[in-house]
Each structure stands twice: as structure tokens, then as C-alpha cells.
Design a protein around this motif. Structure first.
Motif, PDB file in Angstrom:
ATOM      1  N   ASP A   6      -3.656   2.047  -2.333  1.00 19.52           N
ATOM      2  CA  ASP A   6      -2.586   3.208  -2.097  1.00 19.52           C
ATOM      3  C   ASP A   6      -3.198   4.917  -1.296  1.00 19.52           C
ATOM      4  N   ASP A   8      -1.451   8.157  -1.385  1.00 23.32           N
ATOM      5  CA  ASP A   8      -0.632   9.745  -2.390  1.00 23.32           C
ATOM      6  C   ASP A   8      -1.485   9.526  -3.903  1.00 23.32           C
ATOM      7  N   ASP A   9      -1.778  10.028  -4.502  1.00 26.00           N
ATOM      8  CA  ASP A   9      -3.136  10.246  -5.435  1.00 26.00           C
ATOM      9  C   ASP A   9      -3.743   8.874  -5.947  1.00 26.00           C
ATOM     10  N   THR A  10      -4.030   8.199  -4.374  1.00 31.27           N
ATOM     11  CA  THR A  10      -4.963   6.878  -5.119  1.00 31.27           C
ATOM     12  C   THR A  10      -6.134   7.427  -4.386  1.00 31.27           C
ATOM     13  N   ASP A 167      -1.630   4.258  -8.033  1.00 33.78           N
ATOM     14  CA  ASP A 167      -1.067   5.590  -9.305  1.00 33.78           C
ATOM     15  C   ASP A 167      -0.164   5.003 -10.243  1.00 33.78           C
TER      16      ASP A 167
HETATM   17 MG   LIG Z   1       0.526   6.935  -4.943  1.00 35.82          MG
END
Ligand SMILES: [Mg+2]
Length: 228
Positions: A6, A8-10, A167
Motif C-alpha cells: 500500500d 499512504d501510511d505504509t 496499514d
Molecule cells: Mg494506507
């Protein structure tokens, strides 16, 4: 063994994108309306803590320049800006040390925005292919397994040979687990504290990509898969 990430945020901190976007919008408003850029920026950041909707509406109201058109302008600057964002250092290290494994990205979100992020993070040359799910229509967004099957086709592997590292247990794993894809949750970003039922949760969890090691991958895939 095929790794799908992934975005975003990963691989990077999504909040850093939001801050970068706010900065671009504040800069535009400061320049065009002779407003204090720093104050605009900090207003947006404070407002973000309350909720993530209508931030530009409220900012424009606060500074006395609210119109529908100005909201649209802010949104388009936010979406179109070249973001100032960086990979998590552990993501960067992982991509360096696992150069030889097939790697993909599957990410939801506005196509232009996601492409700008990939460009800013220079991920294009470091993974085999990035699937922006919205390119295939909204119904192909996660939890749809559509883009994950595209990875299988491309790599000529079964879903059991593919792992998704992501995430968000609300949508990242629930659609692909029933097909046999392996799943690994990184407890990062805005969802790091939430707990879901087994149906939504990943098979394995780690706190950071620092913990994504060959022994862990071997454990997840079983030694036979890893040897291929
Ligand atoms: Mg994400």
C-alpha cells in the motif's frame, strides 16, 4: 514470492502529504489575498485535529474570503501540488535491500494526487508497477481484489504467492483474504490503534517495516515458496 505494498501510511507518513498540501494552499491564498501565510497554515493544522472535512471552507470563512469558487481553487491546488514528502527510512532501506524481489504498489485515491505522491517519492523506478485502483473505476478500489489479480496475471502466480503489506484493516485485507492472498498489517498512521474482527485483520502484524525481514517472509510463505 511477490510483494505488494500500500502507499499512504505504509511507505510514507500520509500526514506529511496533508501538511505539504496545506502549505501550498496557504501560499496561494497569502499571495493572492495578502493574508498571513503562517496563520493560514496553522489554522488549517489546528482545524485538521477536529475533523478532516470542510477544512478549506472553514479556513476561507475564518479569513473572510469564502466563496464556492475559492473552495474549488483550494482543492485543486491541494490535489495538484508537487508534494514535499519522504519515504519512511525503513521503507527506503527495505526497498534497497530487497531489490531482487518482485514489488508492486496498489493504492486507492485520486489518480492525480496518487501519481504526484509516487513521483515525489520516486517510487516508479523502484517497484515493478504501481496500480492506482481509481484508474480502473471506483468499484475496483479496495476492498476489490481486481488490481491484486492483475499482479497475479503479470507475475504468473497464484494469490498464495502474493503478499499485501498495508496499514488499514477497514479495507486493505478483507477483500483479498478469501482468495488466498497473504496479508501483513503495518501498525502505522491513523489506523494504528484500531482492532477489527478476524475477517478484516491481516494474517500477520508488525509495528514497522523494520520488522519485515526474510525470516518473517519465510514464515508467512513457508520455505518452499521462498525458495522459488
Ligand atoms: Mg494506507
Amino acid at each position: 514470492m511477490v510483494l505488494v505494498f500500500d502507499l499512504d501510511d505504509t511507505l510514507y507518513d500520509e500526514l506529511s502529504f496533508v501538511r505539504s498540501g496545506f502549505k501550498a494552499v496557504a501560499g496561494y491564498l497569502a499571495e493572492n489575498y495578502r493574508l498571513p501565510g503562517e496563520k493560514l497554515f496553522s489554522f488549517m493544522l489546528c482545524r485538521l485535529k477536529i475533523k478532516r472535512q470542510f477544512i478549506f471552507d472553514d479556513t476561507l470563512r475564518e479569513f473572510g474570503i469564502f466563496t464556492r469558487r475559492n473552495v474549488q481553487k483550494c482543492v485543486s491546488i491541494y490535489r495538484g501540488h508537487k508534494p514535499d514528502i519522504r519515504l519512511y527510512p525503513e521503507a527506503d532501506r527495505f526497498l534497497k535491500s530487497f531489490k531482487d524481489l518482485p514489488k508492486y504498489i496498489v493504492t486507492d485515491g485520486n489518480k492525480l494526487v496518487q501519481q504526484n505522491k509516487l513521483d515525489a517519492l520516486r517510487l516508479g523506478g523502484r517497484v515493478d508497477y504501481c496500480y492506482l485502483t481509481y484508474r480502473y473505476g471506483l468499484k475496483r478500489a479496495k476492498p476489490s481484489p481486481y488490481c491484486f489479480f492483475k499482479v497475479c496475471e503479470r507475475e504468473r502466480v497464484e494469490p498464495t504467492g502474493v503478499i499485501y503489506i498495508a496499514d488499514n484493516p477497514n479495507k486493505d485485507f478483507v477483500g483479498i483474504k478469501p482468495h488466498g492472498f497473504k496479508t501483513l498489517r503495518v501498525r502505522k498512521g491513523q489506523f494504528h490503534e484500531i482492532r477489527k474482527t478476524d475477517e478484516f485483520e491481516a494474517d500477520f502484524q508488525i509495528d514497522s517495516l523494520r520488522d519485515l525481514t526474510l525470516p518473517l517472509l519465510r514464515k508467512i510463505f513457508g520455505n518452499r515458496e521462498t525458495a522459488k
